[in-house]
Design a protein around this motif. Structure first.
Motif, PDB file in Angstrom:
ATOM      1  N   GLY A 286      37.135  45.398  44.732  1.00  0.00           N
ATOM      2  CA  GLY A 286      37.890  44.421  43.965  1.00  0.00           C
ATOM      3  C   GLY A 286      39.002  43.793  44.781  1.00  0.00           C
ATOM      4  N   MET A 287      39.758  44.625  45.500  1.00  0.00           N
ATOM      5  CA  MET A 287      40.856  44.095  46.306  1.00  0.00           C
ATOM      6  C   MET A 287      40.365  43.366  47.546  1.00  0.00           C
ATOM      7  SD  MET A 287      43.898  44.139  45.157  1.00  0.00           S
ATOM      8  CE  MET A 287      44.855  43.907  46.661  1.00  0.00           C
ATOM      9  N   PHE A 288      39.227  43.786  48.106  1.00  0.00           N
ATOM     10  CA  PHE A 288      38.666  43.046  49.245  1.00  0.00           C
ATOM     11  C   PHE A 288      38.391  41.602  48.837  1.00  0.00           C
ATOM     12  CE2 PHE A 288      36.623  47.115  51.205  1.00  0.00           C
ATOM     13  CZ  PHE A 288      37.888  47.520  51.629  1.00  0.00           C
ATOM     14  N   LEU A 289      37.835  41.418  47.637  1.00  0.00           N
ATOM     15  CA  LEU A 289      37.562  40.064  47.135  1.00  0.00           C
ATOM     16  C   LEU A 289      38.856  39.294  46.924  1.00  0.00           C
ATOM     17  CD1 LEU A 289      35.742  37.863  45.832  1.00  0.00           C
ATOM     18  CD2 LEU A 289      36.096  39.051  43.662  1.00  0.00           C
ATOM     19  N   LEU A 290      39.827  39.924  46.270  1.00  0.00           N
ATOM     20  CA  LEU A 290      41.077  39.232  45.967  1.00  0.00           C
ATOM     21  C   LEU A 290      41.836  38.881  47.246  1.00  0.00           C
ATOM     22  CD1 LEU A 290      42.431  41.082  42.796  1.00  0.00           C
ATOM     23  CD2 LEU A 290      40.630  39.366  43.030  1.00  0.00           C
ATOM     24  N   MET A 291      41.780  39.751  48.237  1.00  0.00           N
ATOM     25  CA  MET A 291      42.454  39.458  49.504  1.00  0.00           C
ATOM     26  C   MET A 291      41.812  38.251  50.191  1.00  0.00           C
ATOM     27  SD  MET A 291      44.934  41.675  49.835  1.00  0.00           S
ATOM     28  CE  MET A 291      45.357  41.958  51.530  1.00  0.00           C
ATOM     29  N   ALA A 414      33.973  42.576  39.238  1.00  0.00           N
ATOM     30  CA  ALA A 414      33.908  41.952  37.918  1.00  0.00           C
ATOM     31  C   ALA A 414      35.233  42.058  37.179  1.00  0.00           C
ATOM     32  CB  ALA A 414      32.786  42.590  37.105  1.00  0.00           C
ATOM     33  N   VAL A 415      35.779  43.266  37.113  1.00  0.00           N
ATOM     34  CA  VAL A 415      36.991  43.490  36.326  1.00  0.00           C
ATOM     35  C   VAL A 415      38.210  42.840  36.990  1.00  0.00           C
ATOM     36  CG1 VAL A 415      38.572  45.241  35.444  1.00  0.00           C
ATOM     37  CG2 VAL A 415      36.110  45.597  35.292  1.00  0.00           C
ATOM     38  N   LEU A 416      38.416  43.124  38.267  1.00  0.00           N
ATOM     39  CA  LEU A 416      39.613  42.597  38.938  1.00  0.00           C
ATOM     40  C   LEU A 416      39.501  41.094  39.169  1.00  0.00           C
ATOM     41  CD1 LEU A 416      40.329  45.477  41.474  1.00  0.00           C
ATOM     42  CD2 LEU A 416      41.493  44.974  39.328  1.00  0.00           C
ATOM     43  N   GLY A 417      38.274  40.605  39.430  1.00  0.00           N
ATOM     44  CA  GLY A 417      38.103  39.160  39.579  1.00  0.00           C
ATOM     45  C   GLY A 417      38.409  38.427  38.282  1.00  0.00           C
ATOM     46  N   SER A 418      37.912  38.965  37.167  1.00  0.00           N
ATOM     47  CA  SER A 418      38.187  38.347  35.860  1.00  0.00           C
ATOM     48  C   SER A 418      39.672  38.438  35.513  1.00  0.00           C
ATOM     49  CB  SER A 418      37.354  39.032  34.772  1.00  0.00           C
ATOM     50  OG  SER A 418      35.982  38.908  35.033  1.00  0.00           O
ATOM     51  N   LEU A 419      40.289  39.581  35.843  1.00  0.00           N
ATOM     52  CA  LEU A 419      41.712  39.755  35.562  1.00  0.00           C
ATOM     53  C   LEU A 419      42.541  38.748  36.348  1.00  0.00           C
ATOM     54  CD1 LEU A 419      44.044  41.411  34.295  1.00  0.00           C
ATOM     55  CD2 LEU A 419      43.959  42.869  36.336  1.00  0.00           C
ATOM     56  N   LEU A 420      42.202  38.560  37.619  1.00  0.00           N
ATOM     57  CA  LEU A 420      42.936  37.608  38.443  1.00  0.00           C
ATOM     58  C   LEU A 420      42.851  36.200  37.855  1.00  0.00           C
ATOM     59  CD1 LEU A 420      44.392  37.380  41.370  1.00  0.00           C
ATOM     60  CD2 LEU A 420      42.235  36.297  42.024  1.00  0.00           C
ATOM     61  N   THR A 421      41.638  35.810  37.451  1.00  0.00           N
ATOM     62  CA  THR A 421      41.459  34.479  36.877  1.00  0.00           C
ATOM     63  C   THR A 421      42.286  34.313  35.605  1.00  0.00           C
ATOM     64  OG1 THR A 421      39.214  34.365  37.766  1.00  0.00           O
ATOM     65  CG2 THR A 421      39.751  32.851  35.981  1.00  0.00           C
ATOM     66  N   MET A 422      42.282  35.318  34.735  1.00  0.00           N
ATOM     67  CA  MET A 422      43.039  35.246  33.485  1.00  0.00           C
ATOM     68  C   MET A 422      44.544  35.160  33.760  1.00  0.00           C
ATOM     69  SD  MET A 422      43.229  38.037  30.390  1.00  0.00           S
ATOM     70  CE  MET A 422      44.207  39.159  31.398  1.00  0.00           C
ATOM     71  N   LEU A 423      45.035  36.000  34.672  1.00  0.00           N
ATOM     72  CA  LEU A 423      46.467  35.997  34.992  1.00  0.00           C
ATOM     73  C   LEU A 423      46.880  34.693  35.661  1.00  0.00           C
ATOM     74  CD1 LEU A 423      46.790  39.648  36.340  1.00  0.00           C
ATOM     75  CD2 LEU A 423      47.680  38.774  34.172  1.00  0.00           C
ATOM     76  N   TYR A 424      46.019  34.161  36.493  1.00  0.00           N
ATOM     77  CA  TYR A 424      46.289  32.885  37.168  1.00  0.00           C
ATOM     78  C   TYR A 424      46.453  31.765  36.147  1.00  0.00           C
ATOM     79  CZ  TYR A 424      45.011  28.594  39.711  1.00  0.00           C
ATOM     80  OH  TYR A 424      44.971  27.314  40.214  1.00  0.00           O
ATOM     81  N   VAL A 465      50.114  41.359  40.064  1.00  0.00           N
ATOM     82  CA  VAL A 465      49.804  42.225  38.921  1.00  0.00           C
ATOM     83  C   VAL A 465      48.522  43.018  39.183  1.00  0.00           C
ATOM     84  CG1 VAL A 465      49.230  42.274  36.471  1.00  0.00           C
ATOM     85  CG2 VAL A 465      50.986  40.697  37.311  1.00  0.00           C
ATOM     86  N   ALA A 466      47.493  42.338  39.727  1.00  0.00           N
ATOM     87  CA  ALA A 466      46.237  43.024  40.013  1.00  0.00           C
ATOM     88  C   ALA A 466      46.433  44.130  41.043  1.00  0.00           C
ATOM     89  CB  ALA A 466      45.193  42.019  40.499  1.00  0.00           C
ATOM     90  N   ALA A 467      47.249  43.862  42.063  1.00  0.00           N
ATOM     91  CA  ALA A 467      47.500  44.861  43.105  1.00  0.00           C
ATOM     92  C   ALA A 467      48.262  46.056  42.536  1.00  0.00           C
ATOM     93  CB  ALA A 467      48.282  44.232  44.256  1.00  0.00           C
ATOM     94  N   LEU A 468      49.214  45.800  41.661  1.00  0.00           N
ATOM     95  CA  LEU A 468      49.955  46.908  41.047  1.00  0.00           C
ATOM     96  C   LEU A 468      49.048  47.735  40.135  1.00  0.00           C
ATOM     97  CD1 LEU A 468      53.377  45.181  40.251  1.00  0.00           C
ATOM     98  CD2 LEU A 468      52.828  46.770  42.112  1.00  0.00           C
ATOM     99  N   LEU A 469      48.101  47.075  39.473  1.00  0.00           N
ATOM    100  CA  LEU A 469      47.129  47.810  38.668  1.00  0.00           C
ATOM    101  C   LEU A 469      46.279  48.715  39.564  1.00  0.00           C
ATOM    102  CD1 LEU A 469      45.599  48.418  36.042  1.00  0.00           C
ATOM    103  CD2 LEU A 469      44.193  46.393  36.499  1.00  0.00           C
TER     104      LEU A 469
END
Length: 497
Positions: A286-291, A414-424, A465-469
């Protein structure tokens, strides 16, 4: 502590064999990422539809994840070296077809064949590590090298792809597979011992197909939700997966010799290690994708620059994987896993701070820190998984290990990618015109000034927020490791934990 003085120690030949086994592992992970850089040129040349372009990227991972467990079981029956060499040959052929593909359907078919062939590589190499290194201390070191080779492939993939695309056409990213596979085919028969389970059941086609459908449906549903949110298509895929899983389990109870020995899950060590592995890869993938998104969209780096920025984390991952067995011999497996999760938690927290400030140097340091922490976790869980079953089931255990990796990673994305989009989108509540745009459009080169600054700030806040989660999840991983030790779950042969 259990004594193992009667088990043979690895010598020069075994470590040379380990070097050979590392070759396909490098390519296995490289091919998960190397195509991404070639997509613009490939799309211009083959003119695929949007759906076809998506399948070019995804089909490799889908087929790979679905075929891992069946291929591991087949290797136990027909021989792990034989399966590895046939898989290497098929991977080379598929790479050649992909390099000279003249249409989008031809490329999709080639990538699917590459996925099937790649599914023979990871279980075969890992199960052969189990056979080459019977002594637990040697096996732990060898698995550290095995894990490091995957990380090295992931780290150099974007760099190699960037250099090749700078000077050659897109097909060159596939042709680099050929000399490596040729070397494996030449040296493998001479250096790698054959190992099989003569009592293993003949491959049961119905079991293999139902298991393929079960895993493929689950992974497809997860990734579909990650890309488009919940939909009827995702629900159908999940329903198909549940039905296929039910049929598979029912058939295993009826077979005199089951296709997959479900008794492996009765081992607390085995089940606990699989659980920890899934959790670790959830936060990792999840973090590899977000990074990757943040480097390119949040900081405006090119693909090659993002690859260079990611490379130090690969070095940190390799260092953590190789150092893990030596540290585990002093601290114990469970203590090292808990410590690794805590180091990763610190890295995720640092990534949150870097995202809030937009500091590239700090972000690279954070990437290195959580990679360094997670590497020992994956090394130790893999060691426990393959070491907690009989050598005759090494292929099946290796397939399950890799499947847990793919499933954990798919859930994380799936989870962290969706979370990032929602928070963004929530962070852009004062900029509805930006929130309505796709993220890559809002942060693309056509946007500038106040708008792009607002979009980048929103992405940074979402990543924080995603990183802190992820940091909190990693802390939970440390606690879970210690709790499972108390129940006798995560003790290895080399130390009592």
């Amino acid at each position: 502590m259990e004594e193992h003085g009667d088990l043979p120690r690895a010598g020069r030949r075994e470590w040379l064999a380990m070097a050979i086994l590392a070759l396909p592992c490098l390519l296995y992970s490289m091919d998960l990422t190397v195509l991404n850089l070639a997509l613009p040129e490939l799309a211009a040349d083959l003119d695929p539809t949007p759906a076809q372009l998506l399948w070019m990227v995804d089909i490799y991972g889908f087929i790979l994840a679905a075929a891992l467990i069946p291929m591991g079981v087949v290797g136990d029956r027909i021989g792990r070296r034989r399966l590895l060499l046939w898989g290497a040959f098929a991977f080379g052929v598929a790479s050649l077809i992909a390099a000279f593909a003249s249409s989008a359907p031809m490329m999709i078919a080639a990538r699917a064949l590459m996925g099937i062939a790649a599914a023979t590589l990871a279980p075969s190499t890992l199960s052969m590590v189990r056979n080459l290194f019977p002594h637990p201390e040697d096996r732990s070191k060898a698995i550290g090298v095995w894990i490091a080779s995957f990380s090295a492939g992931g780290a150099v993939g974007p760099l190699v792809g960037g250099v090749l695309l700078e000077y050659f056409w897109w097909g060159s990213v596939f042709l680099i597979n050929l000399p490596v596979m040729a070397l494996l085919l030449v040296l493998g028969p001479k250096m790698l011992p054959e190992a099989r389970d003569g009592a293993a059941p003949r491959p049961d086609v119905a079991s293999a197909l139902s298991l393929l459908v079960a895993v493929l449906g689950l992974v497809y549903a997860i990734k579909k939700v990650a890309m488009d949110g919940w939909s009827g298509e995702a629900g159908l895929a999940l329903a198909v997966s549940i039905v296929a899983t039910t049929l598979f389990l029912h058939r295993q109870r009826r077979l005199a010799v089951p296709f997959l020995d479900l008794d492996m899950f009765a081992s607390p060590r085995f089940s606990a290690a699989l659980t920890i592995n899934i959790l670790g890869f959830f936060v990792a993938f999840g973090m590899f994708l977000l990074m990757a998104l943040y480097f390119q969209l949040g900081l405006g780096l090119t693909e090659l620059q993002a690859g260079v920025a990611s490379a130090p984390s690969g070095v940190a991952f390799i260092a953590g994987a190789i150092a893990a067995p030596a540290i585990a011999s002093r601290l114990g497996t469970v203590a090292l896993m808990a410590l690794g999760f805590l180091v990763a938690a610190g890295g995720f927290a640092l990534a949150g701070a870097a995202a809030a400030s937009g500091d590239l140097t700090l972000m690279i340091a954070a990437y290195c820190l959580f990679s360094l922490g997670l590497a020992p976790v994956f090394t130790m869980t893999t060691d426990v998984i393959v070491g907690s079953v009989a050598a005759s089931h090494a292929g099946a255990a290796a397939g399950l290990s890799e499947a847990s990796t793919e499933l954990g990673g798919a859930f994380g994305i799936a989870v962290l990618g969706s979370l990032l989009t929602m928070l963004y989108q929530l962070a852009l509540v004062d900029h509805p015109q930006l929130a309505a745009l796709p993220m890559n459009a809002a942060l693309g080169p056509d946007n500038a000034g106040v708008q792009i600054e607002a979009a980048r700030d929103a992405l940074g806040q979402a990543l924080k927020v995603a990183a802190l989660l992820c940091s909190a999840i990693a802390i939970c991983g440390a606690v879970l490791s210690l709790l499972l030790r108390g129940r006798g779950g995560l003790q290895t042969d080399t130390q009592g934990g």
